[in-house]
Design a protein around this motif. Structure first.
Motif, PDB file in Angstrom:
ATOM      1  N   ILE A  43       0.830  -1.202   0.000  1.00 42.51           N
ATOM      2  CA  ILE A  43       0.000   0.000   0.000  1.00 42.51           C
ATOM      3  C   ILE A  43       0.864   1.251   0.000  1.00 42.51           C
ATOM      4  O   ILE A  43       0.620   2.199  -0.744  1.00 42.51           O
ATOM      5  N   ILE A  44       1.881   1.264   0.851  1.00 44.30           N
ATOM      6  CA  ILE A  44       2.827   2.374   0.932  1.00 44.30           C
ATOM      7  C   ILE A  44       4.228   1.787   0.980  1.00 44.30           C
ATOM      8  O   ILE A  44       4.471   0.819   1.702  1.00 44.30           O
ATOM      9  N   ASP A  45       5.136   2.373   0.236  1.00 46.86           N
ATOM     10  CA  ASP A  45       6.526   1.930   0.271  1.00 46.86           C
ATOM     11  C   ASP A  45       7.383   2.969   0.986  1.00 46.86           C
ATOM     12  O   ASP A  45       7.061   4.161   1.001  1.00 46.86           O
ATOM     13  N   TYR A  46       8.473   2.500   1.574  1.00 48.64           N
ATOM     14  CA  TYR A  46       9.397   3.379   2.280  1.00 48.64           C
ATOM     15  C   TYR A  46       9.917   4.481   1.351  1.00 48.64           C
ATOM     16  O   TYR A  46      10.282   4.221   0.208  1.00 48.64           O
ATOM     17  N   GLU A  47       9.870   5.713   1.837  1.00 44.89           N
ATOM     18  CA  GLU A  47      10.332   6.909   1.125  1.00 44.89           C
ATOM     19  C   GLU A  47       9.448   7.290  -0.065  1.00 44.89           C
ATOM     20  O   GLU A  47       9.858   8.093  -0.906  1.00 44.89           O
ATOM     21  N   ASP A  48       8.229   6.753  -0.134  1.00 43.97           N
ATOM     22  CA  ASP A  48       7.263   7.257  -1.111  1.00 43.97           C
ATOM     23  C   ASP A  48       7.054   8.756  -0.885  1.00 43.97           C
ATOM     24  O   ASP A  48       7.126   9.245   0.247  1.00 43.97           O
ATOM     25  N   GLU A  49       6.753   9.474  -1.949  1.00 40.76           N
ATOM     26  CA  GLU A  49       6.508  10.915  -1.840  1.00 40.76           C
ATOM     27  C   GLU A  49       5.023  11.231  -1.640  1.00 40.76           C
ATOM     28  O   GLU A  49       4.638  12.402  -1.586  1.00 40.76           O
ATOM     29  N   THR A  50       4.180  10.207  -1.519  1.00 40.42           N
ATOM     30  CA  THR A  50       2.749  10.443  -1.320  1.00 40.42           C
ATOM     31  C   THR A  50       2.495  10.962   0.095  1.00 40.42           C
ATOM     32  O   THR A  50       3.332  10.806   0.987  1.00 40.42           O
ATOM     33  N   ALA A  51       1.321  11.573   0.300  1.00 37.84           N
ATOM     34  CA  ALA A  51       1.052  12.167   1.618  1.00 37.84           C
ATOM     35  C   ALA A  51      -0.376  11.935   2.106  1.00 37.84           C
ATOM     36  O   ALA A  51      -0.782  12.503   3.111  1.00 37.84           O
ATOM     37  N   MET A  87       1.778  11.069   9.438  1.00 37.48           N
ATOM     38  CA  MET A  87       3.032  11.811   9.612  1.00 37.48           C
ATOM     39  C   MET A  87       3.402  12.568   8.332  1.00 37.48           C
ATOM     40  O   MET A  87       3.737  13.757   8.366  1.00 37.48           O
ATOM     41  N   ALA A  88       3.324  11.892   7.191  1.00 37.85           N
ATOM     42  CA  ALA A  88       3.634  12.555   5.921  1.00 37.85           C
ATOM     43  C   ALA A  88       2.635  13.653   5.617  1.00 37.85           C
ATOM     44  O   ALA A  88       2.983  14.687   5.046  1.00 37.85           O
ATOM     45  N   ALA A  89       1.378  13.445   6.012  1.00 41.66           N
ATOM     46  CA  ALA A  89       0.363  14.471   5.782  1.00 41.66           C
ATOM     47  C   ALA A  89       0.643  15.719   6.607  1.00 41.66           C
ATOM     48  O   ALA A  89       0.353  16.837   6.178  1.00 41.66           O
ATOM     49  N   ILE A  90       1.229  15.529   7.790  1.00 40.11           N
ATOM     50  CA  ILE A  90       1.496  16.659   8.687  1.00 40.11           C
ATOM     51  C   ILE A  90       2.776  17.389   8.316  1.00 40.11           C
ATOM     52  O   ILE A  90       2.807  18.620   8.232  1.00 40.11           O
ATOM     53  N   ASP A  91       3.872  16.620   8.099  1.00 41.73           N
ATOM     54  CA  ASP A  91       5.160  17.307   7.896  1.00 41.73           C
ATOM     55  C   ASP A  91       5.640  17.338   6.440  1.00 41.73           C
ATOM     56  O   ASP A  91       6.638  17.989   6.124  1.00 41.73           O
ATOM     57  N   GLY A  92       4.956  16.627   5.549  1.00 44.56           N
ATOM     58  CA  GLY A  92       5.308  16.676   4.139  1.00 44.56           C
ATOM     59  C   GLY A  92       6.556  15.895   3.756  1.00 44.56           C
ATOM     60  O   GLY A  92       6.993  15.955   2.606  1.00 44.56           O
ATOM     61  N   LEU A  93       7.128  15.134   4.688  1.00 38.54           N
ATOM     62  CA  LEU A  93       8.324  14.356   4.399  1.00 38.54           C
ATOM     63  C   LEU A  93       7.966  13.001   3.792  1.00 38.54           C
ATOM     64  O   LEU A  93       6.822  12.548   3.896  1.00 38.54           O
ATOM     65  N   PRO A  94       8.929  12.308   3.163  1.00 34.47           N
ATOM     66  CA  PRO A  94       8.644  10.995   2.563  1.00 34.47           C
ATOM     67  C   PRO A  94       8.189   9.979   3.613  1.00 34.47           C
ATOM     68  O   PRO A  94       8.442  10.145   4.816  1.00 34.47           O
ATOM     69  N   ARG A  95       7.559   8.930   3.146  1.00 36.17           N
ATOM     70  CA  ARG A  95       7.051   7.882   4.033  1.00 36.17           C
ATOM     71  C   ARG A  95       8.205   7.244   4.807  1.00 36.17           C
ATOM     72  O   ARG A  95       9.302   7.034   4.280  1.00 36.17           O
ATOM     73  N   SER A  96       7.945   6.915   6.072  1.00 35.09           N
ATOM     74  CA  SER A  96       8.993   6.393   6.947  1.00 35.09           C
ATOM     75  C   SER A  96       8.918   4.886   7.145  1.00 35.09           C
ATOM     76  O   SER A  96       9.729   4.323   7.869  1.00 35.09           O
ATOM     77  N   ALA A  97       7.944   4.206   6.508  1.00 36.37           N
ATOM     78  CA  ALA A  97       7.799   2.756   6.689  1.00 36.37           C
ATOM     79  C   ALA A  97       7.040   2.167   5.511  1.00 36.37           C
ATOM     80  O   ALA A  97       6.482   2.886   4.675  1.00 36.37           O
ATOM     81  N   ASN A  98       7.040   0.835   5.443  1.00 38.42           N
ATOM     82  CA  ASN A  98       6.253   0.103   4.450  1.00 38.42           C
ATOM     83  C   ASN A  98       4.926  -0.316   5.081  1.00 38.42           C
ATOM     84  O   ASN A  98       4.875  -0.667   6.256  1.00 38.42           O
TER      85      ASN A  98
END
Length: 234
Positions: A43-51, A87-98
């Protein structure tokens, strides 16, 4: 109109939004997408740019860290009612986990801007999100302490207690059901599967745990706590 009403009803199935009034529920739901993901689907990969923020409506997902060498650490398993990606939605950084679906799972996808708007304009939503984040920090602090001060044996005892629930018909016992795979237990406490195999055999031999068809029974939870307490008192 029926589609809008259905979407409003659907978003209220998510605990975070269960108490929303019609206006707020409609304002959020029109921006959400509901979709199904297959078992084992990423569903989500590490360091994805999605938010986007993703809500588990039903089913189950696993959140884990994967190192460059291929080792994995399981952070959490989430069932219906919980959410991830905030977390990504709040700070805009890449995803931190899978995040991977453990079974067929239905999720609600909410754009980051809509989630932030809900947190800042609906007090009950903002407070619930803050409480969730505080609980997550406390859990991470607890795990950090375990990694720093406990051996693999004591971390295993702590994880078994964390995964367990009261056993029906015997209030003094607890059960982990379905029974956990040894590889998954090893990934949860950052150790080798052989270590888990050895320690489970020792606990079973001492009648502290017992394997059944329905799960792993913690026959004497107090003795597991005692093992952890002994380590912390040294």
């Amino acid at each position: 109109m029926q589609h809008i009403i259905a979407a409003v009803d659907e978003i209220r199935e998510i605990p975070l939004f269960a108490a929303l009034g019609d206006g707020d529920a409609r304002r959020l739901s029109v921006h959400c997408v509901w979709r199904s993901v297959a078992e084992n689907e990423l569903i989500i990969d590490y360091e994805d740019e999605t938010a986007e923020v993703l809500f588990v409506v039903d089913g189950r997902v696993r959140i884990l860290l994967r190192t460059a060498s291929g080792r994995e650490v399981i952070l959490d398993d989430m069932q219906g009612g919980r959410y991830f990606g905030e977390m990504a939605a709040i700070d805009g950084l890449p995803r931190s986990a899978n995040v991977t679906a453990l079974e067929k799972t239905r999720i609600c996808v909410m754009p980051a801007a809509v989630f932030r708007d809900a947190c800042t304009t609906i007090p009950s939503v903002g407070l619930s999100v803050m409480k969730m984040l505080a609980d997550r920090v406390r859990t991470l602090n607890q795990r950090l302490g375990e990694y720093a001060f406990l051996t693999a044996k004591q971390r295993l005892c702590a994880e078994l207690l964390r995964l367990s629930r009261p056993r029906m018909g015997n209030e003094k016992q607890r059960i982990v059901s379905p029974p956990p795979l040894q590889r998954e237990l090893a990934d949860r406490i950052s150790t080798q599967r052989e270590v888990v195999t050895r320690e489970l055999a020792t606990l079973s031999r001492k009648s502290i745990i017992e394997k059944t068809r329905g799960g792993l029974v913690l026959v004497e939870p107090d003795r597991l706590n005692a093992i952890i307490d002994e380590a912390q008192s040294k």
